[in-house]
Design an enzyme around this catalytic site. Structure first.
Site, PDB file in Angstrom:
ATOM      1  N   LYS A 286       0.842  -1.215   0.000  1.00 50.83           N
ATOM      2  CA  LYS A 286       0.000   0.000   0.000  1.00 50.83           C
ATOM      3  C   LYS A 286       0.868   1.252   0.000  1.00 50.83           C
ATOM      4  CE  LYS A 286      -1.776   1.819   3.983  1.00 50.83           C
ATOM      5  NZ  LYS A 286      -1.591   3.279   4.158  1.00 50.83           N
ATOM      6  N   ASN A 287       1.817   1.303   0.914  1.00 47.43           N
ATOM      7  CA  ASN A 287       2.543   2.558   1.078  1.00 47.43           C
ATOM      8  C   ASN A 287       3.509   2.839  -0.073  1.00 47.43           C
ATOM      9  OD1 ASN A 287       1.079   3.174   3.313  1.00 47.43           O
ATOM     10  ND2 ASN A 287       2.611   2.487   4.798  1.00 47.43           N
TER      11      ASN A 287
ATOM     12  N   ARG B  67       0.583  14.426  13.119  1.00 49.24           N
ATOM     13  CA  ARG B  67       0.991  14.258  11.725  1.00 49.24           C
ATOM     14  C   ARG B  67       1.273  15.587  11.017  1.00 49.24           C
ATOM     15  NH1 ARG B  67      -1.774   9.062   9.135  1.00 49.24           N
ATOM     16  NH2 ARG B  67       0.339   8.797   8.389  1.00 49.24           N
TER      17      ARG B  67
ATOM     18  N   ILE C  28       6.899   6.552  17.570  1.00 53.05           N
ATOM     19  CA  ILE C  28       6.726   7.348  16.340  1.00 53.05           C
ATOM     20  C   ILE C  28       5.504   8.269  16.428  1.00 53.05           C
ATOM     21  CG2 ILE C  28       6.491   7.267  13.814  1.00 53.05           C
ATOM     22  CD1 ILE C  28       9.111   6.047  14.709  1.00 53.05           C
TER      23      ILE C  28
ATOM     24  N   CYS D 117      -5.104   8.135   8.732  1.00 54.74           N
ATOM     25  CA  CYS D 117      -5.381   7.624  10.068  1.00 54.74           C
ATOM     26  C   CYS D 117      -5.102   8.658  11.142  1.00 54.74           C
ATOM     27  CB  CYS D 117      -4.527   6.375  10.327  1.00 54.74           C
ATOM     28  SG  CYS D 117      -5.066   4.983   9.348  1.00 54.74           S
TER      29      CYS D 117
ATOM     30  N   ARG E 103      -3.871   9.942   3.620  1.00 54.16           N
ATOM     31  CA  ARG E 103      -2.687  10.700   3.970  1.00 54.16           C
ATOM     32  C   ARG E 103      -1.805  10.975   2.740  1.00 54.16           C
ATOM     33  NH1 ARG E 103      -0.281  14.026   7.592  1.00 54.16           N
ATOM     34  NH2 ARG E 103       1.949  13.780   7.589  1.00 54.16           N
TER      35      ARG E 103
ATOM     36  N   ASP F 269       5.552  19.895   8.437  1.00 62.19           N
ATOM     37  CA  ASP F 269       6.628  20.889   8.384  1.00 62.19           C
ATOM     38  C   ASP F 269       7.851  20.398   7.600  1.00 62.19           C
ATOM     39  OD1 ASP F 269       6.532  19.268  10.932  1.00 62.19           O
ATOM     40  OD2 ASP F 269       8.607  19.958  11.036  1.00 62.19           O
TER      41      ASP F 269
ATOM     42  N   ASP G  93       3.607   0.480  12.362  1.00 57.82           N
ATOM     43  CA  ASP G  93       2.367  -0.036  11.761  1.00 57.82           C
ATOM     44  C   ASP G  93       2.042  -1.457  12.213  1.00 57.82           C
ATOM     45  OD1 ASP G  93       2.132   2.352  10.460  1.00 57.82           O
ATOM     46  OD2 ASP G  93       2.819   1.607   8.521  1.00 57.82           O
TER      47      ASP G  93
ATOM     48  N   ARG H 141      -9.249   0.250   3.551  1.00 53.15           N
ATOM     49  CA  ARG H 141      -8.309   1.224   2.987  1.00 53.15           C
ATOM     50  C   ARG H 141      -6.952   0.590   2.711  1.00 53.15           C
ATOM     51  NH1 ARG H 141      -6.228   5.455   6.354  1.00 53.15           N
ATOM     52  NH2 ARG H 141      -4.721   5.306   4.705  1.00 53.15           N
TER      53      ARG H 141
HETATM   54  C1  EPZ Z   1       4.033   6.870   6.814  1.00 55.83           C
HETATM   55  O1  EPZ Z   1       3.303   7.946   7.374  1.00 55.83           O
HETATM   56  C2  EPZ Z   1       3.055   5.743   6.579  1.00 55.83           C
HETATM   57  N1  EPZ Z   1       2.050   6.211   5.639  1.00 55.83           N
HETATM   58  C3  EPZ Z   1       2.428   5.338   7.894  1.00 55.83           C
HETATM   59  O2  EPZ Z   1       1.593   4.222   7.635  1.00 55.83           O
HETATM   60  C4  EPZ Z   1       3.529   4.905   8.853  1.00 55.83           C
HETATM   61  O3  EPZ Z   1       2.955   4.662  10.116  1.00 55.83           O
HETATM   62  C5  EPZ Z   1       4.573   6.012   9.000  1.00 55.83           C
HETATM   63  O4  EPZ Z   1       5.053   6.416   7.690  1.00 55.83           O
HETATM   64  C6  EPZ Z   1       5.772   5.609   9.827  1.00 55.83           C
HETATM   65  O5  EPZ Z   1       6.380   4.487   9.265  1.00 55.83           O
HETATM   66  C7  EPZ Z   1       2.300   6.143   4.339  1.00 55.83           C
HETATM   67  O6  EPZ Z   1       3.352   5.717   3.901  1.00 55.83           O
HETATM   68  C8  EPZ Z   1       1.224   6.596   3.440  1.00 55.83           C
HETATM   69  P1  EPZ Z   1       6.229  10.002   8.970  1.00 55.83           P
HETATM   70  P2  EPZ Z   1       3.926   9.384   7.439  1.00 55.83           P
HETATM   71  O7  EPZ Z   1       6.258  11.286   8.221  1.00 55.83           O
HETATM   72  O8  EPZ Z   1       4.734   9.610   6.225  1.00 55.83           O
HETATM   73  C9  EPZ Z   1       6.823  13.155  12.564  1.00 55.83           C
HETATM   74  C10 EPZ Z   1      -0.313   2.922   7.779  1.00 55.83           C
HETATM   75  O9  EPZ Z   1      -0.903   2.412   8.741  1.00 55.83           O
HETATM   76  N2  EPZ Z   1       6.801  14.186  11.502  1.00 55.83           N
HETATM   77  O10 EPZ Z   1       7.338   9.040   8.748  1.00 55.83           O
HETATM   78  O11 EPZ Z   1       2.826  10.321   7.722  1.00 55.83           O
HETATM   79  C11 EPZ Z   1       5.464  12.499  12.718  1.00 55.83           C
HETATM   80  O12 EPZ Z   1       4.642  13.238  13.600  1.00 55.83           O
HETATM   81  C12 EPZ Z   1       0.186   4.347   7.869  1.00 55.83           C
HETATM   82  O13 EPZ Z   1      -0.116   2.338   6.710  1.00 55.83           O
HETATM   83  C13 EPZ Z   1       6.986  15.515  11.822  1.00 55.83           C
HETATM   84  O14 EPZ Z   1       7.157  15.900  12.975  1.00 55.83           O
HETATM   85  O15 EPZ Z   1       4.855   9.259   8.709  1.00 55.83           O
HETATM   86  C14 EPZ Z   1       5.853  11.159  13.273  1.00 55.83           C
HETATM   87  O16 EPZ Z   1       6.086  11.288  14.643  1.00 55.83           O
HETATM   88  C15 EPZ Z   1      -0.233   5.011   9.124  1.00 55.83           C
HETATM   89  N3  EPZ Z   1       6.977  16.437  10.816  1.00 55.83           N
HETATM   90  C16 EPZ Z   1       7.192  10.853  12.595  1.00 55.83           C
HETATM   91  O17 EPZ Z   1       7.680  12.107  12.150  1.00 55.83           O
HETATM   92  C17 EPZ Z   1       6.782  16.083   9.523  1.00 55.83           C
HETATM   93  O18 EPZ Z   1       6.770  16.962   8.644  1.00 55.83           O
HETATM   94  C18 EPZ Z   1       7.112   9.902  11.413  1.00 55.83           C
HETATM   95  O19 EPZ Z   1       6.129  10.322  10.507  1.00 55.83           O
HETATM   96  C19 EPZ Z   1       6.601  14.728   9.203  1.00 55.83           C
HETATM   97  C20 EPZ Z   1       6.600  13.795  10.227  1.00 55.83           C
END
Ligand code: EPZ
Length: 418
Positions: free
Chosen positions: A23-24, A122, A328, A117, A93, A125, A306, A399
């Protein structure tokens, strides 16, 4: 009336099952295809709502899209819009991967802040930082992300504050259109990052280092359409492994990339589960009596956030106390209340650590999936419980998990949508 997933638990899962496409990776590769000057064909896409959501968005933008048996053909040449209405993007997302790709194609983009989700704040920045580091104009206003490839748009160094998956993909997708060299430091290393980079390379982009901390892109080349096959889904594989272990099952999971599963395999082995892999097959078998465990989620190659939810569900039935720490996302334990309804004994400390005191059995209950992976946790719990559980909120499950009911039925589970 919305559907419910009904599961009669207590069966040991056994047999063979095949994993679907990631998916991702799919949700990053589909929007990347609009950067090309000719059609792309993407194979092994999972049959899930996020993929249909993308198809609808791309058609709205003016692309020609067809989808059959997990094979999507995208001809982006007719794209004549770069502004998206909120209703189209708020379910997913990954819709914000259209910010850099629409900008790359048309020069600018306006995409409402993505949905997806509800597992924490999320923020975006780091995506904005990635784009502005490449001298694009990028900002959020009134819930909409705006991006514009100004005259000065060019490759440069980007230092991410954390290895965010979304920010790494967005920056990489922007960098392939930015003339000159980009270096993304502190990049995420998840398998879907590597798959997206491989797809971009197959389109003629010069992307090196994906899967390490530093990704280097030489941008500004014209990109052509490509034929590409998406990697297997790491999280679906893990969910099936957990379901097998949780039900004292004996399951062969085919079409996997075992190296992606090492963090989970190591923990299952520590708990007394037998995990073997050969070629693209992972075998998971257990006679029950799992040992308590300590797990902490982290960025790849650490234990994936995840899988935290289904893994926690598995830990509810055993002798002893397990500890699962989420590092995370700040709100990824909301589903625990549902497990408690089934008799699980879980304390969550500071929203970060679940202390799970194993019970002898879970009892069935009406439960709700509060997000996609919470849905996986509900399925694992219901498979373990003695009796019939009914899971609502299954739109989240649909989803991200392709035909999970059919796959589990194939393994002997009593499960049906009603
Ligand atoms: C991706 O989300 C995945 N989604 C998520 O899968 C997965 O849980 C996550 O990566 C972590 O592996 C997709 O790939 C579509 P991140 P993403 O940016 O990209 C912080 C599922 O169940 N952060 O790696 O949104 C954030 O708050 C979904 O399939 C910032 O602070 O995750 C988090 O604590 C749910 N600022 C950490 O980084 C930012 O600009 C990681 O988030 C971006 C992120």
């Amino acid at each position: 009336m919305s559907e419910i997933l009904r599961i009669r638990g207590g069966r040991h899962l056994s047999g063979d099952v095949w994993v679907s496409g990631s998916k991702n990776a799919s949700v990053a590769i589909i929007p990347a295809a609009i950067l090309a000057d000719s059609p792309s064909t993407i194979e092994n896409l999972p049959d899930i709502d996020d993929v249909y959501c993308y198809m609808e968005i791309l058609r709205y933008l003016g692309a020609e899209v067809s989808l059959e048996n997990g094979k999507m053909t995208i001809d982006p040449r007719g794209i004549n819009k770069n502004v998206l209405p909120e209703a189209m993007v708020n379910k997913m997302r990954a819709s914000y991967y259209l910010v850099p790709t629409l900008m790359g194609r048309t020069g600018s983009a306006a995409v409402p802040r993505p949905g997806g989700c509800n597992i924490g704040g999320r923020p975006i920045d780091q995506t904005l930082k990635g784009l502005t580091s490449l001298h694009a104009k990028a900002y959020e206003e009134g819930g909409v992300i705006y991006a514009e490839a100004t005259e000065n748009f060019h490759g440069d160094e980007v230092f991410l504050a954390m290895p965010s998956v979304g920010a790494t993909i967005n920056t990489m997708l922007a960098a392939v259109s930015a003339p000159g060299e980009t270096r993304i430091y502190n990049a995420a290393k998840e398998p879907h990052i590597v798959d997206t980079a491989n797809f971009l390379s197959s389109m003629g982009a010069n992307v090196k280092g994906a899967g390490t901390d530093t990704i280097r892109v030489k941008g500004g080349r014209p990109l052509h359409g490509s034929n590409y096959t998406v990697i297997p889904d790491q999280i679906e594989t893990g969910t099936l492994m957990i379901a097998a272990a949780a039900t004292a099952g004996d399951v062969r999971i085919h079409g996997t990339i075992p190296i992606h599963m090492e963090a989970l395999s190591a923990k299952l082995l520590e708990m007394g589960v037998t995990v073997r892999s050969y070629d693209d097959v992972i075998e998971v078998s257990s006679v029950g009596n799992l040992r308590p465990i300590k797990v902490k989620t982290g960025y790849y190659p650490a234990f994936p956030t995840d899988l935290q939810q289904p893994f926690t569900a598995m830990c509810t039935v055993m002798w002893g106390t397990s500890q699962v720490t989420e590092t995370i996302f700040e709100s990824r334990f909301r589903y625990v209340d549902e497990l408690r309804r089934m008799g699980a004994d879980i304390d969550v400390i500071n929203n970060t650590t679940a202390i799970i005191t194993g019970v002898e059995r879970l009892h069935p209950a009406p439960i709700t999936a509060t997000d996609l992976r919470a849905g996986a946790a509900m399925i694992v719990a219901a498979l373990m419980a003695d009796g019939v559980s009914e899971i609502s909120g299954i739109q989240y499950i649909q989803r991200g998990y392709e035909h999970i009911d059919e796959k589990l039925r194939q393994l002997g589970a009593e499960i049906e949508y009603i």
